[in-house]
Each structure stands twice: as C-alpha cells, then as structure tokens.
Design an enzyme around this catalytic site. Structure first.
Site, PDB file in Angstrom:
ATOM      1  N   HIS A 110      15.010   7.959   0.838  1.00  0.00           N
ATOM      2  CA  HIS A 110      14.498   7.756   2.199  1.00  0.00           C
ATOM      3  C   HIS A 110      15.072   6.492   2.829  1.00  0.00           C
ATOM      4  O   HIS A 110      14.435   5.866   3.676  1.00  0.00           O
ATOM      5  CB  HIS A 110      12.965   7.746   2.187  1.00  0.00           C
ATOM      6  CG  HIS A 110      12.390   9.083   1.802  1.00  0.00           C
ATOM      7  ND1 HIS A 110      11.070   9.274   1.493  1.00  0.00           N
ATOM      8  CD2 HIS A 110      12.981  10.303   1.678  1.00  0.00           C
ATOM      9  CE1 HIS A 110      10.862  10.562   1.190  1.00  0.00           C
ATOM     10  NE2 HIS A 110      12.007  11.197   1.295  1.00  0.00           N
TER      11      HIS A 110
ATOM     12  N   ASP B 237      11.187  -0.268  -0.595  1.00  0.00           N
ATOM     13  CA  ASP B 237      10.878  -1.682  -0.847  1.00  0.00           C
ATOM     14  C   ASP B 237      11.952  -2.404  -1.660  1.00  0.00           C
ATOM     15  O   ASP B 237      11.858  -3.616  -1.860  1.00  0.00           O
ATOM     16  CB  ASP B 237       9.510  -1.806  -1.543  1.00  0.00           C
ATOM     17  CG  ASP B 237       9.408  -0.977  -2.817  1.00  0.00           C
ATOM     18  OD1 ASP B 237      10.425  -0.805  -3.507  1.00  0.00           O
ATOM     19  OD2 ASP B 237       8.299  -0.510  -3.128  1.00  0.00           O
TER      20      ASP B 237
ATOM     21  N   ASN C  48      10.975   5.160  -2.274  1.00  0.00           N
ATOM     22  CA  ASN C  48      10.511   3.860  -1.793  1.00  0.00           C
ATOM     23  C   ASN C  48      11.593   3.117  -1.020  1.00  0.00           C
ATOM     24  O   ASN C  48      12.781   3.272  -1.274  1.00  0.00           O
ATOM     25  CB  ASN C  48      10.014   3.014  -2.969  1.00  0.00           C
ATOM     26  CG  ASN C  48       8.773   3.616  -3.585  1.00  0.00           C
ATOM     27  OD1 ASN C  48       8.149   4.470  -2.966  1.00  0.00           O
ATOM     28  ND2 ASN C  48       8.436   3.208  -4.782  1.00  0.00           N
TER      29      ASN C  48
ATOM     30  N   PRO D 270       0.819  -1.215   0.000  1.00  0.00           N
ATOM     31  CA  PRO D 270       0.000   0.000   0.000  1.00  0.00           C
ATOM     32  C   PRO D 270       0.850   1.261   0.000  1.00  0.00           C
ATOM     33  O   PRO D 270       1.963   1.259   0.519  1.00  0.00           O
ATOM     34  CB  PRO D 270      -0.814  -0.109   1.298  1.00  0.00           C
ATOM     35  CG  PRO D 270      -0.135  -1.129   2.129  1.00  0.00           C
ATOM     36  CD  PRO D 270       0.696  -1.995   1.236  1.00  0.00           C
ATOM     37  N   ASP D 271       0.345   2.341  -0.627  1.00  0.00           N
ATOM     38  CA  ASP D 271       1.050   3.624  -0.521  1.00  0.00           C
ATOM     39  C   ASP D 271       0.637   4.279   0.799  1.00  0.00           C
ATOM     40  O   ASP D 271      -0.015   3.640   1.639  1.00  0.00           O
ATOM     41  CB  ASP D 271       0.785   4.512  -1.751  1.00  0.00           C
ATOM     42  CG  ASP D 271      -0.665   4.925  -1.892  1.00  0.00           C
ATOM     43  OD1 ASP D 271      -1.475   4.626  -0.984  1.00  0.00           O
ATOM     44  OD2 ASP D 271      -1.012   5.548  -2.903  1.00  0.00           O
ATOM     45  N   PHE D 272       1.038   5.536   1.021  1.00  0.00           N
ATOM     46  CA  PHE D 272       0.651   6.204   2.258  1.00  0.00           C
ATOM     47  C   PHE D 272      -0.739   6.808   2.157  1.00  0.00           C
ATOM     48  O   PHE D 272      -1.578   6.630   3.015  1.00  0.00           O
ATOM     49  CB  PHE D 272       1.624   7.363   2.550  1.00  0.00           C
ATOM     50  CG  PHE D 272       2.855   6.966   3.311  1.00  0.00           C
ATOM     51  CD1 PHE D 272       3.016   5.708   3.834  1.00  0.00           C
ATOM     52  CD2 PHE D 272       3.864   7.901   3.517  1.00  0.00           C
ATOM     53  CE1 PHE D 272       4.155   5.359   4.540  1.00  0.00           C
ATOM     54  CE2 PHE D 272       5.007   7.569   4.223  1.00  0.00           C
ATOM     55  CZ  PHE D 272       5.158   6.293   4.722  1.00  0.00           C
ATOM     56  N   ARG D 273      -0.933   7.582   1.078  1.00  0.00           N
ATOM     57  CA  ARG D 273      -2.032   8.544   1.118  1.00  0.00           C
ATOM     58  C   ARG D 273      -3.239   8.235   0.255  1.00  0.00           C
ATOM     59  O   ARG D 273      -4.189   9.016   0.273  1.00  0.00           O
ATOM     60  CB  ARG D 273      -1.488   9.940   0.771  1.00  0.00           C
ATOM     61  CG  ARG D 273      -0.509  10.442   1.815  1.00  0.00           C
ATOM     62  CD  ARG D 273       0.107  11.773   1.500  1.00  0.00           C
ATOM     63  NE  ARG D 273       1.074  12.131   2.539  1.00  0.00           N
ATOM     64  CZ  ARG D 273       2.332  11.697   2.570  1.00  0.00           C
ATOM     65  NH1 ARG D 273       2.780  10.898   1.626  1.00  0.00           N
ATOM     66  NH2 ARG D 273       3.138  12.044   3.552  1.00  0.00           N
TER      67      ARG D 273
HETATM   68  P1  CNA Z   1       1.982   8.771  -1.195  1.00  0.00           P
HETATM   69  O1  CNA Z   1       1.946  10.080  -0.514  1.00  0.00           O
HETATM   70  O2  CNA Z   1       1.167   7.662  -0.624  1.00  0.00           O
HETATM   71  O3  CNA Z   1       1.493   9.041  -2.699  1.00  0.00           O
HETATM   72  C1  CNA Z   1       1.307   8.004  -3.622  1.00  0.00           C
HETATM   73  C2  CNA Z   1       0.805   8.635  -4.917  1.00  0.00           C
HETATM   74  O4  CNA Z   1       0.748   7.648  -5.915  1.00  0.00           O
HETATM   75  C3  CNA Z   1      -0.586   9.238  -4.806  1.00  0.00           C
HETATM   76  O5  CNA Z   1      -0.612  10.471  -5.495  1.00  0.00           O
HETATM   77  C4  CNA Z   1      -1.475   8.195  -5.506  1.00  0.00           C
HETATM   78  O6  CNA Z   1      -2.597   8.785  -6.137  1.00  0.00           O
HETATM   79  C5  CNA Z   1      -0.530   7.644  -6.525  1.00  0.00           C
HETATM   80  N1  CNA Z   1      -0.763   6.268  -6.914  1.00  0.00           N
HETATM   81  C6  CNA Z   1      -1.068   5.205  -6.117  1.00  0.00           C
HETATM   82  N2  CNA Z   1      -1.109   4.064  -6.836  1.00  0.00           N
HETATM   83  C7  CNA Z   1      -0.810   4.425  -8.114  1.00  0.00           C
HETATM   84  C8  CNA Z   1      -0.675   3.701  -9.331  1.00  0.00           C
HETATM   85  N3  CNA Z   1      -0.831   2.372  -9.381  1.00  0.00           N
HETATM   86  N4  CNA Z   1      -0.373   4.382 -10.461  1.00  0.00           N
HETATM   87  C9  CNA Z   1      -0.204   5.734 -10.433  1.00  0.00           C
HETATM   88  N5  CNA Z   1      -0.313   6.474  -9.315  1.00  0.00           N
HETATM   89  C10 CNA Z   1      -0.602   5.823  -8.172  1.00  0.00           C
HETATM   90  O7  CNA Z   1       3.469   8.232  -1.374  1.00  0.00           O
HETATM   91  P2  CNA Z   1       4.799   9.057  -1.683  1.00  0.00           P
HETATM   92  O8  CNA Z   1       5.757   8.056  -2.203  1.00  0.00           O
HETATM   93  O9  CNA Z   1       4.546  10.278  -2.473  1.00  0.00           O
HETATM   94  O10 CNA Z   1       5.228   9.505  -0.224  1.00  0.00           O
HETATM   95  C11 CNA Z   1       6.502   9.449   0.182  1.00  0.00           C
HETATM   96  C12 CNA Z   1       6.719   8.397   1.292  1.00  0.00           C
HETATM   97  C13 CNA Z   1       5.941   7.132   1.055  1.00  0.00           C
HETATM   98  C14 CNA Z   1       8.122   7.942   1.299  1.00  0.00           C
HETATM   99  O11 CNA Z   1       8.745   8.361   2.454  1.00  0.00           O
HETATM  100  C15 CNA Z   1       8.117   6.394   1.224  1.00  0.00           C
HETATM  101  O12 CNA Z   1       9.098   5.844   2.048  1.00  0.00           O
HETATM  102  C16 CNA Z   1       6.784   6.019   1.663  1.00  0.00           C
HETATM  103  N6  CNA Z   1       6.237   4.720   1.264  1.00  0.00           N
HETATM  104  C17 CNA Z   1       6.960   3.833   0.531  1.00  0.00           C
HETATM  105  C18 CNA Z   1       6.418   2.616   0.185  1.00  0.00           C
HETATM  106  C19 CNA Z   1       7.239   1.669  -0.625  1.00  0.00           C
HETATM  107  O13 CNA Z   1       8.450   1.596  -0.444  1.00  0.00           O
HETATM  108  N7  CNA Z   1       6.617   0.919  -1.538  1.00  0.00           N
HETATM  109  C20 CNA Z   1       5.112   2.281   0.572  1.00  0.00           C
HETATM  110  C21 CNA Z   1       4.394   3.215   1.344  1.00  0.00           C
HETATM  111  C22 CNA Z   1       4.958   4.428   1.682  1.00  0.00           C
END
Ligand code: CNA
Length: 273
Positions: free
Chosen positions: A126, A109, A107, A33-36
């Site tokens: 990060h 991951d 990321n 999952p993403d954060f937001r």
């Molecule tokens: P965020 O703030 O959660 O934003 C994610 C963005 O991606 C949003 O604008 C969504 O609308 C968009 N989105 C989600 N899924 C898709 C998709 N399939 N295709 C296109 N767009 C999509 O996350 P950010 O990365 O901007 O925030 C930064 C944080 C999140 C960092 O410090 C990371 O360490 C942290 N994070 C990382 C992971 C990971 O490593 N996979 C997971 C969750 C959070």
C-alpha cells in the site's frame, strides 16, 4: 501454544523460508492505532474529523475535495515518532538466519525497514511515506519539503501544494480508488507458486487484493495466522494444516524466539537499536 507452533518451528529448523503478510496489528504495540479494532482503531476515533464515512480519510476522491482530514491524521502517523516492536525485530532475525523469503506489508509505517529488514525483501503493497507526488500533475515533492509545508499552518492550512500546478500533494500511500504498485504484482507473480511457510499477522484481511494472498498460497504451504481474531481465508476456507495463533503479535514473537532458541539474540537486537 508451544504444541501449536511445533510444525512451524520444525519447518524453520529444516531451513524452510517464510513469506510474511502483515497488517496494522503488528504495529499497534508501537503506539500506532490499526484501522478496525473496536474503540482503539483509527476508524473508531475519527469522529472529530467529521467524515461522511470513516474510510473517506483514505479515499482519493474525498482527498481531492477535502485534504484536511487526511493531513490531520498524517501528522499523527508520520514516520519518525515510532520504534519497531518485538515482532518487527523477529523479522530481522528471520533475515539473519536466512529464513526470510519476503515481507508483504500493508503497513505504511516503514517499521520493518527501521528494524533492519533489507528493503529489497519488503513489498510495501500500500505504498509508503518515503516519497510524495502531486495528485494532479504527478510532480514529485521531497519529504523534507512536504514536512515543512505541513508545519506551516499559515500557508494553505498546512496542506502541501504543488509548486507547478497548485494541486494537492500526498504521500505515495495507496488510497482507496488507487492502484497498487506494480512491484506488488510482479513480486507476487514470482512468489505465489513458491511459498513453503506463509505467516499472516495483524491483519483483518479485508482490503483486496492483499487480503486474497493467503488463499493463493499453494496447498502444500504451511499457513500460520497470528491475530487477535480469526479472519479471511482462515475463517472461510480453513485448511487442515493451518496454524491459528489467537494472541498478540509480540506474544507470538517471544514464543517463537524461545522455541527457536533465538531469545537472547532478539533481546540484543532490541537493546542495540
Ligand atoms: P485492520 O483492518 O485495522 O486490522 C488489524 C487486525 O489486527 C485486526 O484483525 C485486529 O484484531 C488485529 N490486531 C490488532 N492489534 C493486534 C495485535 N497487537 N496482535 C495481533 N493482532 C492484532 O488493518 P489491516 O492492516 O488489515 O488493514 C489494511 C490497511 C490498514 C492498510 O491499507 C494499511 O495501510 C492500514 N493501516 C496501516 C497502519 C500502519 O502502517 N501501522 C496503521 C493503520 C492502518
């Protein structure tokens, strides 16, 4: 969409290299999952951890008081359970075609590396789960030891603890309240004046200083946003040449592979892994 990506495809066909700026949205299709994102994002699911506010799970001061919330999440997110997406493999193809300048990723991951991108080209802004340190005395803890301590719930509730000072140990991912790795600043100092193509994907562009990078790209660079929503500088100070692709990262990876004639190679790469 094909028309929209044309200037990007043309630039790549001319041999212009791309710098990628990535966020959690490139890995949501891998099951992380993403954060937001509303409903599916981590912050929306954190009620069970009884946090004072969602970001606390990644806040160094909160961790010092209550490391349990982070370690509950850590078990779910720990690398090893996830497979790279189409988009990650497209990065590898950029590299094989000598069109990859650098990947700046927020990321943690490590999926870029798992897809075969050269670690020297990846700037983990990060940090990552690759190593761990005590938050008090900075003593290192090897990943195998951290994992073993995490799974031993009978000792310290599975919270990895420093053998030297008994302080809590955490993976070297950057928490709110901590500085970014020097390699992030050093690399950006070198790259910032030298970006022909900037591809920003899967990020809400809310976490600074990373979120400020697209705005710092030269006026001459071709900026591309691949995201479910229009964010950051693409919303606030959109440039005439910006390309906005409001689709999922994997959909655009597929489209680009088709337009560049790389589709079979992309499939072969994915099948081989
Ligand atoms: P965020 O703030 O959660 O934003 C994610 C963005 O991606 C949003 O604008 C969504 O609308 C968009 N989105 C989600 N899924 C898709 C998709 N399939 N295709 C296109 N767009 C999509 O996350 P950010 O990365 O901007 O925030 C930064 C944080 C999140 C960092 O410090 C990371 O360490 C942290 N994070 C990382 C992971 C990971 O490593 N996979 C997971 C969750 C959070």
């Amino acid at each position: 969409m094909e028309n929209k990506v044309r200037p990007l495809v043309d630039a790549l066909k001319l041999g212009k290299k791309a710098v990628f700026f990535l966020g959690a949205g490139v890995s949501t299709s891998c099951g992380i999952p993403d954060f937001r994102s509303p409903k599916t994002g981590l912050y929306a699911q954190l009620e069970r951890l009884k946090l004072p506010y969602p970001e606390a799970v990644f806040d160094i001061d909160y961790f010092r008081e209550s490391p349990q919330a982070f370690y509950t999440l850590c078990e779910e997110l720990y690398p090893g359970k996830f497979f790279p997406s189409k988009f990650h493999f497209l990065l590898r193809l950029f590299q094989e075609k000598d069109l990859l300048q650098k990947v700046y990723t927020q990321n943690i991951d490590t999926l870029e590396q798992l897809a075969g991108v050269d670690p020297e080209k990846i700037i983990a802004a990060h940090g990552s789960f690759a190593d761990n340190h005590c938050i008090e005395c900075q003593e290192r803890m090897a990943p195998e030891v951290l994992k073993a301590q995490m799974s031993k719930k009978s000792e310290n509730d599975g919270i990895p603890t420093c053998k030297k000072c008994q302080g809590y140990v955490k993976p070297d991912i950057v928490f709110f309240g901590e500085g970014l790795p020097v390699e992030f600043f050093d690399n950006w100092d070198e790259d910032s004046a030298n970006v022909d193509v900037a591809i920003v994907a899967g990020t809400s562009l809310t976490v600074y200083p990373f979120a400020g990078l697209p705005a710092e790209c030269p006026k001459s660079s071709l900026r591309v946003l691949i995201n479910n929503e229009i964010v950051g500088d693409f919303k606030l100070s959109r440039r005439k040449s910006d390309i906005i692709l409001k689709k999922t990262c994997d959909e655009i990876a597929l489209l680009l592979a088709l337009e560049l004639g790389w589709n079979d190679e992309l499939d072969t790469l994915i099948e081989a892994e």
